[in-house]
Design an enzyme around this catalytic site. Structure first.
Site, PDB file in Angstrom:
ATOM      1  N   CYS A 285       2.542  10.109   4.531  1.00 32.62           N
ATOM      2  CA  CYS A 285       2.592   8.980   3.471  1.00 32.62           C
ATOM      3  C   CYS A 285       3.708   8.281   3.210  1.00 32.62           C
ATOM      4  O   CYS A 285       4.697   8.958   3.073  1.00 32.62           O
ATOM      5  CB  CYS A 285       1.815   9.688   2.207  1.00 32.62           C
ATOM      6  N   THR A 286       3.733   7.234   3.404  1.00 33.05           N
ATOM      7  CA  THR A 286       4.962   6.203   2.950  1.00 33.05           C
ATOM      8  C   THR A 286       5.729   6.362   1.851  1.00 33.05           C
ATOM      9  O   THR A 286       6.918   6.009   1.648  1.00 33.05           O
ATOM     10  CB  THR A 286       4.818   4.766   3.451  1.00 33.05           C
TER      11      THR A 286
ATOM     12  N   THR B 177       1.737   1.673   5.784  1.00 31.79           N
ATOM     13  CA  THR B 177       1.052   2.876   5.450  1.00 31.79           C
ATOM     14  C   THR B 177       0.511   3.771   6.466  1.00 31.79           C
ATOM     15  O   THR B 177       0.098   3.289   7.544  1.00 31.79           O
ATOM     16  CB  THR B 177      -0.080   2.306   4.563  1.00 31.79           C
TER      17      THR B 177
ATOM     18  N   MET C 108       0.888  -1.344   0.165  1.00 32.95           N
ATOM     19  CA  MET C 108      -0.053  -0.004  -0.196  1.00 32.95           C
ATOM     20  C   MET C 108       0.771   1.249   0.004  1.00 32.95           C
ATOM     21  O   MET C 108       0.874   2.089   1.044  1.00 32.95           O
ATOM     22  CB  MET C 108      -0.844  -0.052   1.210  1.00 32.95           C
TER      23      MET C 108
END
Length: 230
Positions: free
Chosen positions: A197-198, A83, A10
């Site tokens: 956000c990764t 995520t 994700m």
């Protein structure tokens, strides 16, 4: 060494970073041929994104519950959700397994506390920037004021994440836009900015700006390695 359960995919772009840097972190700590003990379940992000966009969070949660149960059954001692956005359903997922979740906002909040940050900017998906599950968690648990970009900027950040970064596209114009937004948050009083956000850390690096950046992927990785070796 404890076994880390990873729920990834994700997107897989940032999961790759997680996998590589967790192993590198363990090797730095132990040397030789050491690497991390990991159980990874990688979901189909297209399915997850569909549930996000349609507001079907219970279905999204069920996907992650199944993944968490799988890593637990495979021998993980604790697990991470790779995520930020899907921590919206973290409580639901945690309630269905017996092993603990290492929450990404806890790892980030602890870093904010160590650095004595009182006001922080937040970038991420629209869900992360606009909903309570992340901002209010940091404010409630760690006493930090969280500010976000304006509406136009939030939409731009969200679109770049899904239409570019999650598809492996690193575009210089988008990087410039992100740096402008980071600068605006700094001018609004943010002492640091969370890359919440990764995938954002793939585009924007600490050396790109004078503003202190808190990359949640790196922070989560460090916390997971520490937990595994403790």
């Amino acid at each position: 060494m404890k076994t880390i359960g990873m729920i990834g995919g994700m997107s897989w772009e940032s999961t790759l970073t997680y996998y590589q840097e967790i192993n590198q972190g363990v090797n730095r700590a132990l040397g030789g041929l050491h690497s991390a003990k990991i159980v990874l379940v990688s979901v189909d992000f297209s399915e997850v994104e569909h549930y996000q966009a349609s507001g079907e969070w219970k279905k999204a949660a069920q996907l992650l519950i199944q993944a968490a149960q799988a890593v637990e059954k495979a021998g993980a001692d604790f697990f991470i959700i790779c995520t930020n956005t899907m921590h919206k359903v973290a409580n639901e997922v945690q309630s269905q397994v017996n092993i603990p979740l290492l929450h990404i906002a806890d790892a980030t909040g602890q870093k904010l506390k160590i650095r004595d940050v009182k006001k922080v900017g937040l970038l991420g998906t629209a869900f992360t920037m606009e909903e309570a599950f992340y901002k209010e968690y940091l404010e409630r648990e760690y006493g930090v004021e969280v500010i976000v970009p304006n509406g136009v900027q939030r939409r731009l950040v969200h679109d770049v994440i899904y239409q570019e970064l999650c598809q492996g596209k690193l575009i210089s114009r988008s990087k410039s836009d992100f740096l402008t937004i980071i600068g605006d948050l700094y001018e609004a009083g943010a002492e640091a900015v969370i890359l919440g956000c990764t995938e954002i850390g793939l585009l924007v690096k600490p050396e790109d700006t004078r503003v202190k950046l808190l990359d949640t992927t790196q922070i989560h990785v460090e916390s997971a390695v520490h937990r595994a070796l403790k």
